[in-house]
Design a protein around this motif. Structure first.
Motif, PDB file in Angstrom:
ATOM      1  N   LYS A  46      31.257   3.880  62.734  1.00 35.03           N
ATOM      2  CA  LYS A  46      29.727   4.050  62.828  1.00 35.03           C
ATOM      3  C   LYS A  46      29.062   3.969  61.630  1.00 35.03           C
ATOM      4  N   PRO A  47      27.853   2.968  61.853  1.00 39.98           N
ATOM      5  CA  PRO A  47      27.086   2.604  60.469  1.00 39.98           C
ATOM      6  C   PRO A  47      26.641   3.935  59.858  1.00 39.98           C
ATOM      7  N   ILE A  48      26.458   3.921  58.262  1.00 36.33           N
ATOM      8  CA  ILE A  48      25.955   5.171  57.816  1.00 36.33           C
ATOM      9  C   ILE A  48      24.630   4.913  56.885  1.00 36.33           C
ATOM     10  N   GLU A  49      24.160   3.740  57.224  1.00 38.89           N
ATOM     11  CA  GLU A  49      22.526   3.364  56.600  1.00 38.89           C
ATOM     12  C   GLU A  49      21.657   4.596  56.678  1.00 38.89           C
ATOM     13  N   HIS A  50      21.884   5.263  57.914  1.00 39.04           N
ATOM     14  CA  HIS A  50      20.694   6.255  58.081  1.00 39.04           C
ATOM     15  C   HIS A  50      20.881   7.405  57.048  1.00 39.04           C
ATOM     16  N   TYR A  56      18.688  12.792  55.367  1.00 39.21           N
ATOM     17  CA  TYR A  56      19.879  13.127  55.081  1.00 39.21           C
ATOM     18  C   TYR A  56      20.200  13.008  53.581  1.00 39.21           C
ATOM     19  N   GLN A  57      19.836  13.336  52.843  1.00 36.77           N
ATOM     20  CA  GLN A  57      19.804  13.402  51.405  1.00 36.77           C
ATOM     21  C   GLN A  57      20.929  14.369  51.084  1.00 36.77           C
ATOM     22  N   LEU A  58      21.047  15.474  51.711  1.00 38.41           N
ATOM     23  CA  LEU A  58      22.268  16.392  51.316  1.00 38.41           C
ATOM     24  C   LEU A  58      23.595  15.839  51.935  1.00 38.41           C
ATOM     25  N   HIS A  59      23.545  15.253  52.925  1.00 35.34           N
ATOM     26  CA  HIS A  59      24.748  14.433  53.372  1.00 35.34           C
ATOM     27  C   HIS A  59      25.194  13.354  52.707  1.00 35.34           C
ATOM     28  N   LEU A  60      23.886  12.485  52.122  1.00 35.79           N
ATOM     29  CA  LEU A  60      24.332  11.412  51.306  1.00 35.79           C
ATOM     30  C   LEU A  60      24.854  11.734  49.962  1.00 35.79           C
ATOM     31  N   SER A  61      24.267  12.760  49.076  1.00 31.98           N
ATOM     32  CA  SER A  61      25.103  13.533  48.101  1.00 31.98           C
ATOM     33  C   SER A  61      26.368  13.948  48.309  1.00 31.98           C
ATOM     34  N   ASP A  62      26.722  14.676  49.463  1.00 32.56           N
ATOM     35  CA  ASP A  62      28.170  15.159  49.591  1.00 32.56           C
ATOM     36  C   ASP A  62      29.124  13.895  49.883  1.00 32.56           C
ATOM     37  N   MET A  63      28.759  12.785  50.520  1.00 36.20           N
ATOM     38  CA  MET A  63      29.540  11.561  50.579  1.00 36.20           C
ATOM     39  C   MET A  63      29.786  10.976  49.154  1.00 36.20           C
ATOM     40  N   ILE A  64      28.726  10.816  48.389  1.00 37.98           N
ATOM     41  CA  ILE A  64      28.899  10.358  47.056  1.00 37.98           C
ATOM     42  C   ILE A  64      29.974  11.155  46.429  1.00 37.98           C
ATOM     43  N   GLN A  65      29.651  12.436  46.223  1.00 42.73           N
ATOM     44  CA  GLN A  65      30.460  13.352  45.598  1.00 42.73           C
ATOM     45  C   GLN A  65      31.824  13.530  45.895  1.00 42.73           C
ATOM     46  N   LEU A  88      34.484  15.999  43.479  1.00 36.65           N
ATOM     47  CA  LEU A  88      33.366  16.837  43.164  1.00 36.65           C
ATOM     48  C   LEU A  88      32.876  17.619  44.144  1.00 36.65           C
ATOM     49  N   ASN A  89      32.887  17.249  45.108  1.00 41.54           N
ATOM     50  CA  ASN A  89      32.140  18.159  46.516  1.00 41.54           C
ATOM     51  C   ASN A  89      33.215  19.125  47.091  1.00 41.54           C
ATOM     52  N   GLY A  90      34.364  19.371  46.205  1.00 42.51           N
ATOM     53  CA  GLY A  90      35.414  20.285  46.637  1.00 42.51           C
ATOM     54  C   GLY A  90      36.230  20.108  47.685  1.00 42.51           C
ATOM     55  N   ASP A  91      36.185  18.482  48.316  1.00 39.13           N
ATOM     56  CA  ASP A  91      37.139  18.164  49.160  1.00 39.13           C
ATOM     57  C   ASP A  91      38.208  17.921  48.175  1.00 39.13           C
ATOM     58  N   GLY A  92      39.549  17.789  49.075  1.00 42.59           N
ATOM     59  CA  GLY A  92      40.784  16.974  48.522  1.00 42.59           C
ATOM     60  C   GLY A  92      41.018  16.082  49.004  1.00 42.59           C
ATOM     61  N   ALA A  93      41.537  15.166  48.170  1.00 39.35           N
ATOM     62  CA  ALA A  93      41.978  13.624  48.444  1.00 39.35           C
ATOM     63  C   ALA A  93      43.377  13.491  48.043  1.00 39.35           C
ATOM     64  N   ARG A  94      44.031  12.401  48.623  1.00 36.91           N
ATOM     65  CA  ARG A  94      45.230  11.936  48.061  1.00 36.91           C
ATOM     66  C   ARG A  94      45.289  10.524  48.053  1.00 36.91           C
ATOM     67  N   ALA A  95      46.153  10.298  46.908  1.00 36.00           N
ATOM     68  CA  ALA A  95      46.524   8.855  46.786  1.00 36.00           C
ATOM     69  C   ALA A  95      47.588   8.018  47.732  1.00 36.00           C
ATOM     70  N   ASN A  96      47.306   7.192  47.963  1.00 34.58           N
ATOM     71  CA  ASN A  96      48.139   6.285  49.166  1.00 34.58           C
ATOM     72  C   ASN A  96      48.426   4.822  48.226  1.00 34.58           C
ATOM     73  N   VAL A  97      49.579   4.766  47.494  1.00 35.30           N
ATOM     74  CA  VAL A  97      49.960   3.516  46.737  1.00 35.30           C
ATOM     75  C   VAL A  97      50.796   2.538  47.512  1.00 35.30           C
ATOM     76  N   LYS A  98      50.263   1.439  47.763  1.00 34.40           N
ATOM     77  CA  LYS A  98      51.184   0.591  48.623  1.00 34.40           C
ATOM     78  C   LYS A  98      52.157  -0.103  48.053  1.00 34.40           C
ATOM     79  N   ASP A  99      53.042  -0.838  48.572  1.00 35.79           N
ATOM     80  CA  ASP A  99      53.995  -1.574  47.771  1.00 35.79           C
ATOM     81  C   ASP A  99      53.426  -2.757  47.084  1.00 35.79           C
ATOM     82  N   ASN A 100      52.484  -3.316  47.492  1.00 35.17           N
ATOM     83  CA  ASN A 100      51.866  -4.454  46.804  1.00 35.17           C
ATOM     84  C   ASN A 100      51.137  -3.942  45.949  1.00 35.17           C
ATOM     85  N   GLY A 101      51.084  -2.558  45.412  1.00 34.59           N
ATOM     86  CA  GLY A 101      50.298  -2.134  44.225  1.00 34.59           C
ATOM     87  C   GLY A 101      48.970  -1.602  44.455  1.00 34.59           C
TER      88      GLY A 101
END
Length: 105
Positions: A46-50, A56-65, A88-101
């Protein structure tokens, strides 16, 4: 850096519009930014230009954080597969390191 790198133009546009750019001006704070390239935005289902609209300022800030890792500087070679990050927004994220680096977070 983003304004000079054309392949990060769309992320830079979202970053500036969100106002989160000011967080990055503090030279006393270290951070890592997981910035998607322009083509990553093209591959979204889905496009996110909106998000650039004021309503949508709060949603945009959350996405950037969600793309900012505070208090750490991590270089490409320092990632390990499955490594967990608290964004920064409190979400967790994980690294996915591919075989090609390639690293995806």
């Amino acid at each position: 850096v983003f304004e000079r790198k054309q392949h990060y133009f769309r992320f830079h546009q979202f970053l500036v519009s969100s106002g989160e750019w000011t967080l990055l001006d503090d030279m006393a704070t270290s951070y890592t930014i997981f910035a998607p390239v322009n083509s990553a935005f093209d591959n979204l289902t889905k496009p996110i230009e909106h998000l650039l609209q004021p309503a949508y300022q709060l949603h945009l800030s959350d996405m950037i954080q969600h793309h900012i890792l505070p208090n750490q500087v991590i270089c490409h070679d320092d990632f390990t597969h499955g490594q967990r990050f608290d964004m920064l927004n409190g979400d967790g994220a994980r690294a996915n390191v591919k075989d090609n680096g390639n690293v995806f977070v």
